[in-house]
Design a protein around this motif. Structure first.
Motif, mmCIF file in Angstrom:
data_model
loop_
_atom_site.group_PDB
_atom_site.id
_atom_site.type_symbol
_atom_site.label_atom_id
_atom_site.label_comp_id
_atom_site.label_asym_id
_atom_site.label_seq_id
_atom_site.Cartn_x
_atom_site.Cartn_y
_atom_site.Cartn_z
ATOM 1 N N ASP A 103 0.743 -1.321 -0.323
ATOM 2 C CA ASP A 103 -0.169 0.198 0.260
ATOM 3 C C ASP A 103 0.922 1.170 0.203
ATOM 4 O O ASP A 103 1.788 1.242 0.179
ATOM 5 C CB ASP A 103 -0.673 -0.056 1.580
ATOM 6 N N MET A 104 0.630 2.284 -0.177
ATOM 7 C CA MET A 104 0.694 3.546 -0.504
ATOM 8 C C MET A 104 -0.074 4.614 -0.858
ATOM 9 O O MET A 104 -1.133 4.380 -1.169
ATOM 10 C CB MET A 104 1.709 2.949 -1.491
ATOM 11 N N ARG A 105 0.935 5.323 0.046
ATOM 12 C CA ARG A 105 -0.419 6.889 0.477
ATOM 13 C C ARG A 105 -0.211 7.982 0.769
ATOM 14 O O ARG A 105 1.258 8.153 0.306
ATOM 15 C CB ARG A 105 -0.763 6.703 1.782
ATOM 16 N N GLY A 106 -0.777 9.053 -0.197
ATOM 17 C CA GLY A 106 0.061 10.278 -0.270
ATOM 18 C C GLY A 106 -1.131 11.276 -0.688
ATOM 19 O O GLY A 106 -2.679 11.569 -0.804
ATOM 20 N N ALA A 184 2.998 14.331 -3.669
ATOM 21 C CA ALA A 184 3.498 14.165 -2.243
ATOM 22 C C ALA A 184 2.874 12.809 -1.712
ATOM 23 O O ALA A 184 2.272 12.705 -1.549
ATOM 24 C CB ALA A 184 3.114 14.778 -1.113
ATOM 25 N N VAL A 185 4.260 11.710 -1.666
ATOM 26 C CA VAL A 185 4.287 10.087 -0.960
ATOM 27 C C VAL A 185 4.728 10.403 -0.134
ATOM 28 O O VAL A 185 5.446 10.681 0.590
ATOM 29 C CB VAL A 185 4.927 9.011 -1.584
ATOM 30 N N ASP A 186 3.845 10.067 1.353
ATOM 31 C CA ASP A 186 4.085 10.425 3.113
ATOM 32 C C ASP A 186 3.912 8.714 3.651
ATOM 33 O O ASP A 186 5.198 8.580 4.605
ATOM 34 C CB ASP A 186 2.953 10.887 3.597
ATOM 35 N N ARG A 187 3.335 7.490 3.201
ATOM 36 C CA ARG A 187 3.864 6.477 3.257
ATOM 37 C C ARG A 187 4.160 5.003 2.405
ATOM 38 O O ARG A 187 2.883 4.971 1.101
ATOM 39 C CB ARG A 187 1.785 5.830 4.447
ATOM 40 N N ILE A 188 4.748 4.002 2.388
ATOM 41 C CA ILE A 188 5.148 2.829 1.801
ATOM 42 C C ILE A 188 4.907 1.723 3.150
ATOM 43 O O ILE A 188 5.498 2.139 3.616
ATOM 44 C CB ILE A 188 5.958 2.852 0.671
#
Length: 203
Positions: A103-106, A184-188
């Motif tokens: 999962d990736m969130r941004g 902008a990616v904040d979590r992987i």
């Protein structure tokens, strides 16, 4: 860069095929992380925090400087970013590991006419093939996003060994570059699971 890893990982088993009796399978004593590194333009030194979550069966990277941007005043190095996590693992022989629930969130802001893309790649060093999945953005849009691998997306560690190197790479880009836009990616994060190598599975 802060890294927090327990001395050993406690792993749960995935479901076994019904025709293979559970008693016939030996359980691994554990999975141990012997090294980890984060490298890339999206995660320069001191901007990534890597730690284990969910009973030590998953890994998460929190990023504070993974920003892709275009528009006046930006340079080519701003238009594309990447971040690669490498995990060195040790475990009992006779087992394989796979990645699931990646999962990736941004956050993304793109004006009309702009396009963006994020692509995630998972692979084990020494194993054939790799898993790729991604997301495309088309402007105009503004808001949070989540990129998740479906349940069929897995990458298996090689058979016949007791070590594995897991490579997880994400890259994002925006085009054209003349207008102001941002990703902008904040979590992987990626969950690891151990599965018994079934008797009929050839390695």
């Amino acid at each position: 860069m802060k890294m927090h890893f327990p001395p050993a990982l406690i792993l749960g088993f995935a479901s076994l095929v019904a025709s293979v009796p559970l008693a016939a399978q030996a359980a691994p004593r554990g999975l141990r992380v012997v090294g980890a590194s984060v490298l890339g333009s999206g995660c320069p030194y001191g901007t990534a925090d890597v730690h284990a979550v969910d009973s030590n069966t998953a890994f998460e990277i929190r990023l504070s400087d993974y920003v892709v941007k275009t528009g006046p005043g930006t340079m080519a190095s701003d238009w594309r970013k990447n971040c690669k996590l490498t995990l060195n693992l040790e475990y009992d022989s006779g087992f394989q590991f796979s990645t699931i629930n990646a999962d990736m969130r941004g956050y993304a802001f793109l004006p009309a006419g702009a396009e963006g893309q994020c692509l995630n790649t998972f692979s084990f060093t020494g194993a054939q093939g790799e898993v790729n999945y991604g997301i495309n953005f088309r402007g105009a849009r503004e808001g949070a996003f989540s990129l998740s691998a479906n349940s069929d997306v897995v990458s298996w560690s090689p058979c016949g060994g007791s070590t594995a190197i897991l490579n997880m790479n994400t890259q994002c880009s925006i085009s054209p570059t003349k207008d102001r836009a941002l990703i902008a990616v904040d979590r992987i994060s990626s969950k690891l699971t151990v599965r018994v190598a079934l008797q009929w599975r050839q390695c």
